[in-house]
Scaffold this motif. Structure first.
Motif, short mmCIF file in Angstrom:
data_model
loop_
_atom_site.label_atom_id
_atom_site.label_comp_id
_atom_site.label_asym_id
_atom_site.label_seq_id
_atom_site.Cartn_x
_atom_site.Cartn_y
_atom_site.Cartn_z
N PHE A 1 0.86 -1.18 0.00
CA PHE A 1 0.00 0.00 0.00
C PHE A 1 0.91 1.24 0.00
O PHE A 1 1.67 1.45 0.94
CB PHE A 1 -0.88 0.00 1.25
N PHE A 2 0.83 2.05 -1.06
CA PHE A 2 1.66 3.24 -1.22
C PHE A 2 0.81 4.49 -1.01
O PHE A 2 -0.36 4.54 -1.43
CB PHE A 2 2.27 3.30 -2.62
N ASP A 3 1.44 5.52 -0.43
CA ASP A 3 0.77 6.82 -0.27
C ASP A 3 1.82 7.92 -0.45
O ASP A 3 2.86 7.90 0.20
CB ASP A 3 0.13 6.94 1.11
N VAL B 1 5.10 3.47 2.47
CA VAL B 1 4.60 2.19 1.97
C VAL B 1 4.53 1.20 3.12
O VAL B 1 5.36 1.20 4.04
CB VAL B 1 5.51 1.65 0.84
N GLY B 2 3.51 0.38 3.08
CA GLY B 2 3.38 -0.75 4.00
C GLY B 2 3.02 -1.98 3.20
O GLY B 2 2.41 -1.90 2.14
N HIS B 3 3.43 -3.14 3.70
CA HIS B 3 3.10 -4.36 2.95
C HIS B 3 2.71 -5.47 3.91
O HIS B 3 3.06 -5.46 5.10
CB HIS B 3 4.25 -4.78 2.04
N ALA B 4 1.96 -6.42 3.35
CA ALA B 4 1.49 -7.57 4.12
C ALA B 4 1.42 -8.77 3.19
O ALA B 4 1.26 -8.61 1.97
CB ALA B 4 0.14 -7.29 4.75
N ARG B 5 1.53 -9.94 3.78
CA ARG B 5 1.45 -11.15 2.97
C ARG B 5 0.01 -11.61 2.80
O ARG B 5 -0.77 -11.59 3.77
CB ARG B 5 2.25 -12.27 3.64
N ALA C 1 -1.66 -4.06 5.21
CA ALA C 1 -0.73 -3.24 4.42
C ALA C 1 -1.04 -1.75 4.62
O ALA C 1 -0.13 -0.91 4.72
CB ALA C 1 -0.83 -3.62 2.95
N ASP C 2 -2.33 -1.43 4.65
CA ASP C 2 -2.74 -0.04 4.86
C ASP C 2 -2.25 0.46 6.23
O ASP C 2 -1.70 1.57 6.36
CB ASP C 2 -4.26 0.04 4.75
N GLN C 3 -2.44 -0.33 7.26
CA GLN C 3 -2.02 0.06 8.59
C GLN C 3 -0.50 0.18 8.68
O GLN C 3 0.03 1.11 9.31
CB GLN C 3 -2.52 -0.97 9.62
N ALA C 4 0.19 -0.74 8.00
CA ALA C 4 1.66 -0.68 8.00
C ALA C 4 2.14 0.60 7.31
O ALA C 4 3.14 1.20 7.72
CB ALA C 4 2.22 -1.91 7.29
N MET C 5 1.43 1.04 6.26
CA MET C 5 1.79 2.28 5.58
C MET C 5 1.63 3.46 6.53
O MET C 5 2.51 4.34 6.62
CB MET C 5 0.92 2.46 4.33
N TYR C 6 0.51 3.51 7.28
CA TYR C 6 0.30 4.62 8.21
C TYR C 6 1.31 4.58 9.36
O TYR C 6 1.76 5.63 9.85
CB TYR C 6 -1.13 4.58 8.75
N GLY D 1 9.10 7.57 5.62
CA GLY D 1 8.97 7.97 4.23
C GLY D 1 10.10 8.88 3.85
O GLY D 1 10.52 9.75 4.60
N GLU D 2 10.66 8.68 2.68
CA GLU D 2 11.79 9.49 2.23
C GLU D 2 11.30 10.58 1.29
O GLU D 2 10.47 10.31 0.44
CB GLU D 2 12.83 8.62 1.54
#
Length: 386
Positions: free
Chosen positions: A270-272, A354-358, A372-377, A385-386
């Protein structure tokens, strides 16, 4: 007896042709097919030829010029009937006749009818010429139709039968002119008297062939149209599942992507984009749109062809990647960062979280997406975030 038989067969043929003509009028009006026009005209001309025949035998004109005029009318109508049936076939094989062709054919037939009517001293002479033309024309039409196999089976059968009947008529007329006419009550005499009823059978076979040919053409076109509609529907569905700005899939496509990935498992990312609102506010929405397009292209170039890139909402993107190795996933994320960290003339440098999940085989895609969304936040909150 032969006279009564002749009258009966002629009336039967006239009634039959009237039914066929009315049927083709109704068919042409309901289907409105250009291909049917030639066949409709053919049956009307055939009806006209029979009308001239009946009028001649009812009134039995004594004046020679009236008999000649009747001969012209009969020969013209009967010849046009044969030619238009053959021309009508060409419309169904993709070779429609031009308007000029019809004009030339009509003028040539009219000239032929005048010559035959004036050259014929007796009805037998006119009959042998007319039936010879019919036999030659239908015979040529039969040979032409045989090139297409069973596509015009019934029309071919009708043409063949009509050719045979015309040859019998030519033989009979020849006996009247050059030999001894058949005796009254003989099989040949009865055949001559009843030949109109046999012609009727051949004409019904031809009419049936015309109808079946029209049906097959319409069926073929409906099948082709149905296939085109299926293709168009599929393309429309693909368009509905594409984001019009970036060209990647949109959120509607996500359920299908998850169904595709559940069999073997996948990694959901999940990218933002960070500070995307500032890009829109400071540089304008045009630059914001260009930024989204650049980021989507970087995702497509960094992940594999089989990986699915989806614009989830606004500046949020989801990638359903086939790889489940975290090291490989991190390499691909770094590739995305490298591609968008430098500004160019139209787009500023981009930063993202970005966050990711399997997504395990037969796992719940919605759970993986939420993780993945929660990992992104979490990453955004931690400032990674760079």
């Amino acid at each position: 007896m032969e006279l009564l038989l002749w009258r009966w067969s002629t009336i039967a043929q006239t009634t039959s042709n009237l039914i066929i003509a009315v049927f083709f009028i109704a068919l042409a009006m309901s289907l409105r097919r250009r291909e049917l026009n030639a066949w409709l005209a053919a049956w009307l001309f055939n009806l006209g030829a029979l009308g001239v025949t009946i009028a001649y035998w009812i009134f039995r004109p004594e004046l020679s010029w009236i008999r000649t005029l009747a001969g012209i009318g009969y020969t013209f109508c009967k010849t046009m009937f044969v030619l238009l049936l053959i021309v009508g076939v060409s419309h169904f094989v993709g070779r429609p006749a031009k308007r000029s062709t019809y004009v030339r054919m009509t003028l040539a037939t009219a000239l032929f009818a005048v010559v035959v009517a004036y050259a014929s001293q007796t009805l037998q002479q006119l009959g042998i010429i007319q039936e010879s033309v019919i036999a030659l024309s239908f015979g040529a039409g039969t040979i032409y139709l045989l090139r297409y196999g069973g596509r015009f089976g019934w029309v071919t059968a009708g043409f063949t039968l009509r050719t045979a009947l015309s040859l019998v008529s030519v033989y009979t007329y020849g006996l009247h002119i050059w030999s001894t006419p058949p005796s009254a009550g003989s099989a040949l005499s009865v055949l001559v008297a009843a030949h109109s009823s046999f012609d009727t059978a051949a004409e019904w076979i031809i009419a049936l062939g015309c109808l079946l040919t029209s049906y097959r053409l319409i069926q073929h076109e409906l099948t082709a149209s149905n296939n085109e509609l299926r293709v168009a529907q599929k393309q429309m569905q693909q368009l509905l599942k594409r984001d019009h700005l970036t060209g990647v899939f949109n959120r509607r496509a996500l359920p299908a992507m998850f169904d595709e990935a559940r069999g073997s498992g996948a990694t959901v990312l999940f990218f933002d984009l960070d500070d995307f609102k500032k890009i829109n506010d400071v540089k304008g929405h045009h630059t914001g749109d260009a930024s989204l397009t650049r980021f989507a292209r970087a995702l497509q170039e960094s992940f594999r062809t089989g990986d699915r890139v989806i614009r989830y909402a606004g500046d949020e993107f989801v990638v359903v990647a086939q790889d489940m190795d975290p090291t490989v996933i991190e390499e691909r994320v770094r590739s995305v960062r490298e591609k968008v960290r430098q500004a160019d003339a139209d787009v500023p440098a981009l930063r993202f979280s970005v966050g990711h999940a399997r997504l395990h085989p037969d796992g719940d895609p919605e759970v993986a997406l939420r993780e993945a969304d929660q990992a992104m936040y979490d990453a955004k909150a931690a400032g990674r975030g760079e």
